[in-house]
Design an enzyme around this catalytic site. Structure first.
Site, PDB file in Angstrom:
ATOM      1  N   ASP A 336       0.832  -1.217   0.000  1.00  0.00           N
ATOM      2  CA  ASP A 336       0.000   0.000   0.000  1.00  0.00           C
ATOM      3  C   ASP A 336       0.860   1.259   0.000  1.00  0.00           C
ATOM      4  O   ASP A 336       2.024   1.233   0.408  1.00  0.00           O
ATOM      5  CB  ASP A 336      -0.912   0.018   1.239  1.00  0.00           C
ATOM      6  N   GLU A 337       0.264   2.324  -0.432  1.00  0.00           N
ATOM      7  CA  GLU A 337       0.805   3.678  -0.284  1.00  0.00           C
ATOM      8  C   GLU A 337       2.299   3.755  -0.606  1.00  0.00           C
ATOM      9  O   GLU A 337       3.071   4.346   0.157  1.00  0.00           O
ATOM     10  CB  GLU A 337       0.555   4.180   1.146  1.00  0.00           C
ATOM     11  N   TYR A 428     -12.966   0.641   8.799  1.00  0.00           N
ATOM     12  CA  TYR A 428     -11.778   1.118   9.510  1.00  0.00           C
ATOM     13  C   TYR A 428     -12.192   1.494  10.933  1.00  0.00           C
ATOM     14  O   TYR A 428     -12.848   2.504  11.166  1.00  0.00           O
ATOM     15  CB  TYR A 428     -11.133   2.290   8.762  1.00  0.00           C
ATOM     16  N   PHE A 429     -11.789   0.659  11.863  1.00  0.00           N
ATOM     17  CA  PHE A 429     -12.197   0.891  13.250  1.00  0.00           C
ATOM     18  C   PHE A 429     -11.258   1.890  13.944  1.00  0.00           C
ATOM     19  O   PHE A 429     -11.368   2.120  15.141  1.00  0.00           O
ATOM     20  CB  PHE A 429     -12.278  -0.431  14.018  1.00  0.00           C
ATOM     21  N   ASP A 430     -10.325   2.480  13.145  1.00  0.00           N
ATOM     22  CA  ASP A 430      -9.554   3.600  13.702  1.00  0.00           C
ATOM     23  C   ASP A 430     -10.268   4.920  13.409  1.00  0.00           C
ATOM     24  O   ASP A 430      -9.800   5.981  13.799  1.00  0.00           O
ATOM     25  CB  ASP A 430      -8.120   3.630  13.148  1.00  0.00           C
ATOM     26  N   TRP A 479      -5.862   0.204  12.824  1.00  0.00           N
ATOM     27  CA  TRP A 479      -4.583   0.923  12.776  1.00  0.00           C
ATOM     28  C   TRP A 479      -4.441   1.669  14.084  1.00  0.00           C
ATOM     29  O   TRP A 479      -5.387   2.329  14.537  1.00  0.00           O
ATOM     30  CB  TRP A 479      -4.580   1.895  11.591  1.00  0.00           C
ATOM     31  N   GLU A 481      -2.384   4.175  15.344  1.00  0.00           N
ATOM     32  CA  GLU A 481      -1.720   5.463  15.572  1.00  0.00           C
ATOM     33  C   GLU A 481      -2.227   6.129  16.856  1.00  0.00           C
ATOM     34  O   GLU A 481      -1.451   6.698  17.621  1.00  0.00           O
ATOM     35  CB  GLU A 481      -1.984   6.412  14.400  1.00  0.00           C
TER      36      GLU A 481
HETATM   37  C1  TNX Z   1      -3.698   3.900   5.560  1.00  0.00           C
HETATM   38  S1  TNX Z   1      -4.955   1.431   4.554  1.00  0.00           S
HETATM   39  C2  TNX Z   1      -2.793   2.882   5.806  1.00  0.00           C
HETATM   40  C3  TNX Z   1      -2.217   2.737   7.153  1.00  0.00           C
HETATM   41  C4  TNX Z   1      -2.712   3.804   8.096  1.00  0.00           C
HETATM   42  C5  TNX Z   1      -4.194   4.019   7.868  1.00  0.00           C
HETATM   43  C6  TNX Z   1      -4.838   4.986   8.814  1.00  0.00           C
HETATM   44  C7  TNX Z   1      -3.469   1.046   4.466  1.00  0.00           C
HETATM   45  C8  TNX Z   1      -3.191  -0.217   3.815  1.00  0.00           C
HETATM   46  N1  TNX Z   1      -2.504   1.876   4.931  1.00  0.00           N
HETATM   47  O1  TNX Z   1      -0.820   2.731   7.082  1.00  0.00           O
HETATM   48  O2  TNX Z   1      -2.464   3.397   9.394  1.00  0.00           O
HETATM   49  O3  TNX Z   1      -4.376   4.509   6.545  1.00  0.00           O
HETATM   50  O4  TNX Z   1      -6.235   4.931   8.703  1.00  0.00           O
END
Ligand code: TNX
EC number: 3.2.1.52
Length: 547
Positions: A336-337, A428-430, A479, A481
């Site tokens: 991801d990302e 997303y439970f964050d 997540w 954080e």
């Molecule tokens: C995106 S969703 C991320 C995480 C972050 C999250 C916060 C994903 C695969 N990567 O690294 O913690 O957003 O919501």
């Protein structure tokens, strides 16, 4: 005075005795079973003289049932290896593949003085145990009456997962086990353990020890929200990791509870902890990197791996160690990302792209995924990656975990990839579960309980299409954080995890949010309390309409 004490004593005895027979009811079970039939029989009475009879295949689950029953009611039943059935009062865990015809199914019957739980798999028996325990009261008792009932039950969706990020914050091993207990109660079958990220590497890797001596520790942690201006940090060294022995312990613990653990090592982005330990794997080996101290990296700070021979040697060694440790048929490789700007700015990465005839940086991303998929395939494992891995052309054995919406999930299925749905909205439970400005800190967003309850894994556009079969199920992500303690994790997941369990397990035709809330209140919240778990008490006041 004496008389008053005696009277109070009698009253207490009376209350305890009368409460000792007060059971829960099948109509209160969460997630709602597929079929519940009342039987014409007297309730089955169980006391400490009763036994748990078991087929040899289910011995670990017999121990598990014994322990849970004792914790919940104080009843301590002895075990007897005998899968054919009870000679006297008791519960039988029976292996049966004739009555039990579907994967993960169980049939639970309580009548004529006996409780019989039939299953053809460990998972089936675990789920029958969870339903059975919900027919017992959550209180000390020396005798319990179980309602005469027959439950025929199986899941609607094959993949039912919960994720936990232990990089942003790490949690004690005891909590990881407790989290697995929560999953088992809710009939989930996969625990996705997010073990590496920019902010810390959390699993012992023997072949590259600096991942732990350096990559598992950061020098500070953000305080407050990362959008705060100015951002504030503490100055406390923070970190840790799970040893391979501890990981094995957790895997064994989960196995008894029918839970597969999918480890995630996130590459080629989200790799700041790796490059802090081994700068030679970064696109800027001349730079001193540290383990990230802030949240939300992506384009803002370099965190990608460079395509060098030593990086691939590293990835092979790490993924082989992970594959040897985890029995899971799937290993999650993240993906991801991964910001492409760092590879664009790197002459070495550009040269690699040219030499390997890759189209562009997306092609390089796919190259990374394919290399790791190759190492894992030699170990008999398949790959799961976040949906961004589809930016390039991948072969369809890769399972896509989709954190975007229905559109991306549908697109992946139409390309014949198996998909696990994990959309930010509502899984997303964050994200916040209330809109109370005094609610404790979360990343952003709004995913209240009804949004989770009403979630359905198969996107509308796939309904009725043959490609619907590619949707394996769904998962909620946690997540961490803004979750610095087990209590905060619990607050964020409860009761949303309970709602998701029903969205994934139960027949959608029988779903009813009001009835769910009634069962939550009468049956599950007393359990959160008995487990000593935090939860969001204000859930009923917040719905999508309240937006
Ligand atoms: C995106 S969703 C991320 C995480 C972050 C999250 C916060 C994903 C695969 N990567 O690294 O913690 O957003 O919501």
């Amino acid at each position: 005075m004496k008389n008053t004490l005696a009277f109070l004593g009698c009253l207490l005895c009376f209350v305890l005795l009368s409460r000792s027979t007060q059971a829960q009811y099948a109509a209160n079970i969460i997630p709602k079973p597929q079929q519940v039939h009342s039987l014409k029989s007297k309730p089955v009475t169980l006391s400490s003289d009763s036994r748990i009879y078991y087929d040899a295949r289910f011995k670990p689950q017999a121990d598990y049932l014994r322990q849970l029953l004792q914790e919940q009611t104080g009843l301590n039943l002895s075990l007897e290896a005998n899968g054919k059935g009870a000679r006297k009062s008791g519960i039988t865990l029976q292996f049966d593949t004739v009555t039990v015809t579907k994967p993960e199914m169980y049939v639970l019957e309580s009548a004529n003085g006996k409780v019989t739980l039939k299953a053809g798999s460990v998972n089936g028996v675990v789920y029958g145990i969870q339903s059975l325990l919900q027919l017992f009261p959550v209180q000390q008792a020396n005798k319990v009456q179980v309602e005469p009932v027959k439950i025929v039950d199986f899941p609607q969706h094959g993949y039912r997962g919960m994720h936990l990020d232990v990089s942003r914050h790490i949690f004690p091993l005891s909590f990881v086990k407790k989290y697995i207990d929560y999953l088992a109660f809710h009939k989930f079958n996969n625990f996705h353990w997010h073990l590496s990220d920019d902010q810390g590497w959390r699993i012992e890797i023997k072949s590259y020890p600096k991942l732990n001596t350096v990559g598992s520790w950061r020098n500070a942690t953000l305080i407050g929200h990362f959008k705060d201006k100015p951002a504030r940090y503490d100055s406390t060294r923070y970190g840790g990791f799970y040893t391979q022995e501890q990981v094995k312990e957790v895997i064994a613990y989960a196995k008894v509870r029918g839970i597969n653990i999918i480890p995630e090592i996130d590459i080629p982005g989200h790799s700041r902890a790796t490059i802090a330990a081994y700068p030679e794997f970064s696109t800027r080996p001349d730079t001193t990197w540290n383990v990230a101290t802030t949240w939300g990296m992506y384009n803002r700070q370099n965190n990608v791996l460079a395509p060098r021979p030593e990086t691939f040697k590293f990835l092979k060694a790490v993924f082989e160690e992970v594959a040897d440790l985890f029995p899971s048929p799937y290993i999650h490789i993240g993906g991801d990302e991964c910001s492409k700007m760092w590879w664009k700015a790197s002459p070495q990465a550009q040269e690699f792209i040219k030499q390997h005839n890759l189209k562009d940086e997306k092609g390089l991303q796919t190259y990374f995924v394919e290399q790791v998929a190759g190492y894992l395939s030699a170990k008999g494992k398949k790959v799961i990656g976040w949906h961004e891995i589809l930016e390039g052309d991948l072969d369809t054995s890769t399972v896509v975990m989709n954190w975007a919406g229905d559109k991306e999930g549908t697109a992946a299925a139409m390309r014949n990839h198996y998909v696990i749905m994990s959309p930010g909205k509502p899984l997303y439970f964050d994200h916040y579960q209330t809109q109370n400005p005094n609610d404790s800190l979360a990343i952003h967003g709004y995913n209240p309980l009804d949004a989770v309850y009403n979630f359905s894994p198969v996107p509308q556009a796939l309904q009725g299409k043959p490609q619907a079969k590619y949707i394996l199920g769904a998962q909620a992500n946690v997540w961490t954080e803004y979750m610095g303690s087990p209590a905060k994790v619990e607050y964020m997941v409860f009761p949303r995890m309970t709602a998701l369990s029903e969205a994934l397990w139960s027949d959608p035709g029988q779903k009813n949010f009001d009835d769910f809330k009634r069962r939550l209140e009468q049956n599950v919240i007393p359990r959160y309390k008995a487990w000593g778990s935090s939860y969001c008490t204000d859930y009923a006041n917040w719905t999508l309409d309240a937006q």
